[in-house]
Design a protein around this motif. Sequence first.
Motif, short mmCIF file in Angstrom:
data_model
loop_
_atom_site.label_atom_id
_atom_site.label_comp_id
_atom_site.label_asym_id
_atom_site.label_seq_id
_atom_site.Cartn_x
_atom_site.Cartn_y
_atom_site.Cartn_z
N PHE A 193 -5.39 -0.92 5.09
CA PHE A 193 -4.90 -2.23 4.49
C PHE A 193 -5.48 -2.54 3.36
CE2 PHE A 193 -2.52 -3.27 8.33
CZ PHE A 193 -3.15 -2.73 9.22
N CYS A 194 -4.97 -2.93 2.31
CA CYS A 194 -5.32 -3.57 0.95
C CYS A 194 -5.30 -5.26 1.35
CB CYS A 194 -4.42 -3.21 0.04
SG CYS A 194 -4.66 -3.77 -1.59
N ALA A 195 -6.37 -5.82 0.95
CA ALA A 195 -6.38 -7.10 1.16
C ALA A 195 -7.02 -8.00 0.01
CB ALA A 195 -7.37 -7.28 2.54
N CYS A 231 -2.67 0.35 -4.19
CA CYS A 231 -2.22 -0.94 -3.96
C CYS A 231 -1.95 -1.75 -4.89
CB CYS A 231 -3.48 -1.61 -3.16
SG CYS A 231 -3.02 -3.55 -2.63
N MET A 232 -0.66 -2.45 -4.88
CA MET A 232 -0.06 -3.30 -5.70
C MET A 232 -0.14 -4.64 -5.39
SD MET A 232 3.27 -3.23 -8.12
CE MET A 232 2.68 -1.84 -9.18
N TRP A 257 -3.15 -9.64 3.54
CA TRP A 257 -3.18 -8.30 3.53
C TRP A 257 -1.65 -7.74 3.40
CZ3 TRP A 257 -5.59 -11.39 6.91
CH2 TRP A 257 -5.05 -11.28 8.18
N GLY A 258 -1.63 -6.36 3.15
CA GLY A 258 -0.14 -5.72 3.19
C GLY A 258 0.01 -5.22 4.68
N GLU A 259 1.13 -4.32 4.69
CA GLU A 259 1.49 -3.98 6.07
C GLU A 259 0.82 -2.71 6.63
OE1 GLU A 259 6.20 -5.39 6.09
OE2 GLU A 259 5.67 -3.09 6.22
N GLY A 260 -0.11 -2.01 5.28
CA GLY A 260 -0.75 -0.76 5.79
C GLY A 260 -0.27 0.17 5.60
N THR A 261 -0.94 1.46 5.39
CA THR A 261 -0.62 2.63 5.19
C THR A 261 -1.32 3.81 5.97
OG1 THR A 261 -0.12 4.54 3.55
CG2 THR A 261 -2.06 3.58 3.52
N GLU A 305 0.86 -1.17 -0.05
CA GLU A 305 0.09 -0.21 -0.04
C GLU A 305 0.95 1.30 -0.05
OE1 GLU A 305 -2.01 -3.11 2.95
OE2 GLU A 305 0.11 -2.12 2.55
N SER A 306 0.35 2.29 -0.58
CA SER A 306 1.04 3.67 -0.40
C SER A 306 0.03 4.79 -0.57
CB SER A 306 2.02 3.74 -1.67
OG SER A 306 1.19 3.72 -2.88
N GLY A 307 0.52 5.94 -0.17
CA GLY A 307 -0.43 7.00 -0.48
C GLY A 307 -1.07 7.78 0.80
N GLY A 308 -0.76 7.02 2.25
CA GLY A 308 -1.11 7.62 3.44
C GLY A 308 -0.43 8.77 3.90
N GLY A 309 -1.17 9.56 4.67
CA GLY A 309 -0.34 10.73 5.12
C GLY A 309 -1.40 11.67 6.11
#
Length: 122
Positions: A94-96, A22-23, A112-116, A6-10
Amino acid sequence: QVQLVESGGGLVQPGGSLKLSCMVTGHDLDYHHMGWFRQAPGKEREAVSCFGKGDKYIYYGDSVKGRFTITRENPNVVHLQMNSLRSEDTGTYFCAIAWYCSEYGFKGYDTWGEGTQVTVSS
């Protein structure tokens, strides 16, 4: 090996926008559903949005309907556009990959990913 990144958080002010991405690699998504859930400190996981297998269904949680939009760039890249953000949207997203997605819900998370982190605060 399946990986979700995941990316794009902030940090964003109330009323602002963020776009999460999410890729997924190493997995054939033809057999599963894909989407997002979130978790805030001290709270349970909350399903946010998902694409059903073959994009037959799209689900949005009640708390994000009309504000969030899930899109698919290609079979393995999914985005979550989040507008009109509120303080209660704060949490880790989280993307799952999951076993269930319909217009009624998103559950049965398999991987799921590590989260953003998304923080909505003035």
